[in-house]
Design a protein around this motif. Structure first.
Motif, PDB file in Angstrom:
ATOM      1  N   THR A 160     -10.466   5.255   6.539  1.00 14.63           N
ATOM      2  CA  THR A 160      -9.755   4.396   7.484  1.00 14.63           C
ATOM      3  C   THR A 160      -9.499   3.028   6.868  1.00 14.63           C
ATOM      4  OG1 THR A 160     -11.827   3.614   8.460  1.00 14.63           O
ATOM      5  CG2 THR A 160     -10.818   5.561   9.458  1.00 14.63           C
ATOM      6  N   GLY A 161      -8.663   2.246   7.576  1.00 19.25           N
ATOM      7  CA  GLY A 161      -8.455   0.852   7.205  1.00 19.25           C
ATOM      8  C   GLY A 161      -7.207   0.572   6.415  1.00 19.25           C
ATOM      9  N   PHE A 162      -6.489   1.607   5.958  1.00 21.44           N
ATOM     10  CA  PHE A 162      -5.246   1.371   5.212  1.00 21.44           C
ATOM     11  C   PHE A 162      -4.132   1.021   6.198  1.00 21.44           C
ATOM     12  CE2 PHE A 162      -5.859   5.931   5.890  1.00 21.44           C
ATOM     13  CZ  PHE A 162      -4.682   6.308   6.517  1.00 21.44           C
ATOM     14  N   CYS A 163      -3.149   0.279   5.689  1.00 20.57           N
ATOM     15  CA  CYS A 163      -2.063  -0.141   6.579  1.00 20.57           C
ATOM     16  C   CYS A 163      -0.778   0.659   6.359  1.00 20.57           C
ATOM     17  CB  CYS A 163      -1.789  -1.638   6.403  1.00 20.57           C
ATOM     18  SG  CYS A 163      -1.307  -2.130   4.754  1.00 20.57           S
ATOM     19  N   TYR A 164      -0.784   1.524   5.393  1.00 17.33           N
ATOM     20  CA  TYR A 164       0.419   2.299   5.075  1.00 17.33           C
ATOM     21  C   TYR A 164      -0.004   3.515   4.267  1.00 17.33           C
ATOM     22  CZ  TYR A 164       4.334   3.587   1.975  1.00 17.33           C
ATOM     23  OH  TYR A 164       5.275   4.276   1.249  1.00 17.33           O
ATOM     24  N   ALA A 165       0.650   4.661   4.481  1.00 22.67           N
ATOM     25  CA  ALA A 165       0.354   5.864   3.707  1.00 22.67           C
ATOM     26  C   ALA A 165       1.645   6.608   3.408  1.00 22.67           C
ATOM     27  CB  ALA A 165      -0.616   6.770   4.452  1.00 22.67           C
ATOM     28  N   PRO A 181      -1.505  24.985 -10.151  1.00 21.71           N
ATOM     29  CA  PRO A 181      -2.118  23.820  -9.492  1.00 21.71           C
ATOM     30  C   PRO A 181      -1.107  22.716  -9.206  1.00 21.71           C
ATOM     31  CG  PRO A 181      -2.548  23.717 -11.831  1.00 21.71           C
ATOM     32  CD  PRO A 181      -1.779  25.001 -11.611  1.00 21.71           C
ATOM     33  N   LEU A 182      -0.180  22.986  -8.301  1.00 21.74           N
ATOM     34  CA  LEU A 182       0.855  21.999  -7.977  1.00 21.74           C
ATOM     35  C   LEU A 182       0.216  20.801  -7.285  1.00 21.74           C
ATOM     36  CD1 LEU A 182       3.548  24.482  -6.653  1.00 21.74           C
ATOM     37  CD2 LEU A 182       3.394  23.470  -8.940  1.00 21.74           C
ATOM     38  N   PRO A 183       0.559  19.582  -7.698  1.00 22.67           N
ATOM     39  CA  PRO A 183      -0.148  18.408  -7.170  1.00 22.67           C
ATOM     40  C   PRO A 183       0.503  17.793  -5.943  1.00 22.67           C
ATOM     41  CG  PRO A 183       1.229  17.749  -9.000  1.00 22.67           C
ATOM     42  CD  PRO A 183       1.415  19.238  -8.847  1.00 22.67           C
ATOM     43  N   TYR A 184      -0.340  17.227  -5.090  1.00 22.15           N
ATOM     44  CA  TYR A 184       0.067  16.285  -4.064  1.00 22.15           C
ATOM     45  C   TYR A 184      -0.358  14.888  -4.520  1.00 22.15           C
ATOM     46  CZ  TYR A 184       0.927  19.833  -0.445  1.00 22.15           C
ATOM     47  OH  TYR A 184       1.429  20.878   0.289  1.00 22.15           O
ATOM     48  N   THR A 185       0.382  13.878  -4.062  1.00 21.05           N
ATOM     49  CA  THR A 185      -0.006  12.493  -4.299  1.00 21.05           C
ATOM     50  C   THR A 185      -0.032  11.761  -2.965  1.00 21.05           C
ATOM     51  OG1 THR A 185       0.994  12.461  -6.502  1.00 21.05           O
ATOM     52  CG2 THR A 185       0.516  10.340  -5.490  1.00 21.05           C
ATOM     53  N   LEU A 186      -1.163  11.132  -2.680  1.00 22.38           N
ATOM     54  CA  LEU A 186      -1.309  10.314  -1.475  1.00 22.38           C
ATOM     55  C   LEU A 186      -1.434   8.861  -1.906  1.00 22.38           C
ATOM     56  CD1 LEU A 186      -1.818  10.117   1.634  1.00 22.38           C
ATOM     57  CD2 LEU A 186      -4.274  10.250   1.077  1.00 22.38           C
ATOM     58  N   ARG A 187      -0.582   8.000  -1.344  1.00 21.42           N
ATOM     59  CA  ARG A 187      -0.598   6.563  -1.660  1.00 21.42           C
ATOM     60  C   ARG A 187      -1.032   5.800  -0.405  1.00 21.42           C
ATOM     61  NH1 ARG A 187       3.743   9.023  -4.132  1.00 21.42           N
ATOM     62  NH2 ARG A 187       3.897   8.697  -6.387  1.00 21.42           N
ATOM     63  N   LEU A 188      -2.033   4.948  -0.565  1.00 19.89           N
ATOM     64  CA  LEU A 188      -2.570   4.161   0.552  1.00 19.89           C
ATOM     65  C   LEU A 188      -2.504   2.687   0.172  1.00 19.89           C
ATOM     66  CD1 LEU A 188      -5.759   6.326   1.231  1.00 19.89           C
ATOM     67  CD2 LEU A 188      -3.581   6.433   2.460  1.00 19.89           C
ATOM     68  N   LEU A 189      -1.947   1.881   1.063  1.00 21.57           N
ATOM     69  CA  LEU A 189      -1.801   0.456   0.792  1.00 21.57           C
ATOM     70  C   LEU A 189      -2.936  -0.330   1.442  1.00 21.57           C
ATOM     71  CD1 LEU A 189      -0.004  -1.773  -0.461  1.00 21.57           C
ATOM     72  CD2 LEU A 189       1.183  -1.908   1.748  1.00 21.57           C
ATOM     73  N   ASN A 190      -3.529  -1.228   0.640  1.00 21.10           N
ATOM     74  CA  ASN A 190      -4.580  -2.147   1.100  1.00 21.10           C
ATOM     75  C   ASN A 190      -5.751  -1.410   1.754  1.00 21.10           C
ATOM     76  OD1 ASN A 190      -3.114  -4.323   0.142  1.00 21.10           O
ATOM     77  ND2 ASN A 190      -2.093  -4.685   2.099  1.00 21.10           N
ATOM     78  N   LEU A 191      -6.201  -0.355   1.083  1.00 25.98           N
ATOM     79  CA  LEU A 191      -7.374   0.377   1.535  1.00 25.98           C
ATOM     80  C   LEU A 191      -8.623  -0.451   1.247  1.00 25.98           C
ATOM     81  CD1 LEU A 191      -8.529   3.135   2.556  1.00 25.98           C
ATOM     82  CD2 LEU A 191      -8.671   3.798   0.140  1.00 25.98           C
ATOM     83  N   PRO A 192      -9.532  -0.627   2.220  1.00 27.02           N
ATOM     84  CA  PRO A 192     -10.761  -1.379   1.973  1.00 27.02           C
ATOM     85  C   PRO A 192     -11.622  -0.729   0.893  1.00 27.02           C
ATOM     86  CG  PRO A 192     -10.409  -1.043   4.325  1.00 27.02           C
ATOM     87  CD  PRO A 192      -9.402  -0.196   3.623  1.00 27.02           C
ATOM     88  N   ASP A 193     -12.513  -1.517   0.305  1.00 29.30           N
ATOM     89  CA  ASP A 193     -13.383  -1.004  -0.753  1.00 29.30           C
ATOM     90  C   ASP A 193     -14.216   0.182  -0.280  1.00 29.30           C
ATOM     91  OD1 ASP A 193     -12.428  -2.894  -2.496  1.00 29.30           O
ATOM     92  OD2 ASP A 193     -14.120  -4.281  -2.244  1.00 29.30           O
TER      93      ASP A 193
END
Length: 262
Positions: free
Chosen positions: A19-24, A36-48
């Motif tokens: 939790t805590g990200f502002c964008y995904a 093994p086809l990849p997915y990529t998940l991008r999360l903006l400003n995720l807390p430590d």
């Protein structure tokens, strides 16, 4: 487009919510087969704290309203600075465990294809089970030797029958050339626009739901209907203001039987 669209995703790292990200943004694809086809998940400003969960995780799942959109073994977690803050990127794939696991196995004569698959999966040490094995299951009259990646060994074993395999969270699924009963029924309300057709295949742009690869599907829309096998699913979903859709590639019956038998 979906009405009353509320864009949110649930991210689970080894079952614990991140939790805590502002964008995904989630991008990637799954297809019939064991690559093994990849997915990529991008999360903006995720807390430590969330970043720590991702670094420690073996498996990642992304859901929307309880529907599993993507899942798999984590292969990389990267952080970088962007103008908006800190961007965390996670690369994961459902096929990675069987692709990375080595197998060295001899199978005596008189063993069925399904039992051979079970032995390959056991030898991989990944804890992946073979689910139901529909369709022909011949006994091999000669002994066999398998050496290499578990995924390639499994597909080599399946070459004895007209069938393909794919992974689900529950285990390895076998899809016979004659197909399975229809389990997915889509109507116009599930579609973003009318289907398009090319080379014996149907392309659907759908609302964001985790339609499973390998299932037989029936689709009805204003100008017609069709039936086929889900051979690929692509995701491009953005919780801010980008794309918010999944795309299904459907092989129509005659085409998927031809592909499996060649």
């Amino acid at each position: 487009m979906e009405k009353n669209l509320f864009r949110s995703l649930t991210v689970l790292a080894d079952g614990e919510q991140v939790t805590g990200f502002c964008y995904a943004r989630l991008t990637g694809r799954e297809a019939l087969g064991l690559l093994p086809l990849p997915y990529t998940l991008r999360l903006l400003n995720l807390p430590d704290s969330g970043t720590g969960l991702l670094y420690a995780a073996r498996n990642l799942s992304v859901l929307r309203d309880g529907s599993l959109l993507a899942w798999g073994r984590v292969s990389a977690v990267l952080r970088r600075t962007v103008p908006e803050g800190t961007l965390t990127e996670v690369v994961f794939s459902p096929g990675l465990p069987l692709w990375e696991a080595p197998v060295s196995l001899s199978v005596e004569a008189g063993v069925s294809v399904s039992e051979t698959l079970r032995r390959i999966l056991a030898a991989s040490g990944m804890g992946i089970s073979l689910l139901a094995f529909p369709g022909p299951d011949p006994v091999r009259t000669r002994g066999q030797a398998f050496y290499g990646r578990a995924a390639e060994c499994a597909e080599e074993a399946l070459s004895a029958v007209p069938a393909r395999a794919c992974l689900s969270p529950a285990g390895l699924r076998v899809i016979p050339a004659e197909g399975l009963p229809v389990i997915l029924y889509l109507t116009e309300r599930d579609l973003i626009d009318a289907p398009s057709f090319t080379d014996g295949q149907m392309i659907l742009r759908t609302t964001v739901t985790g339609w499973p690869v390998g299932e037989r599907i029936s689709v009805k829309w204003k100008d017609g209907s069709a039936e086929g096998l889900v051979t690929e699913r692509r995701m491009d979903i953005d919780t801010l203001n980008g794309k918010w859709e999944s795309m299904l590639l459907i092989s129509l019956k005659a085409d998927w039987q031809r592909q499996m038998q060649n």
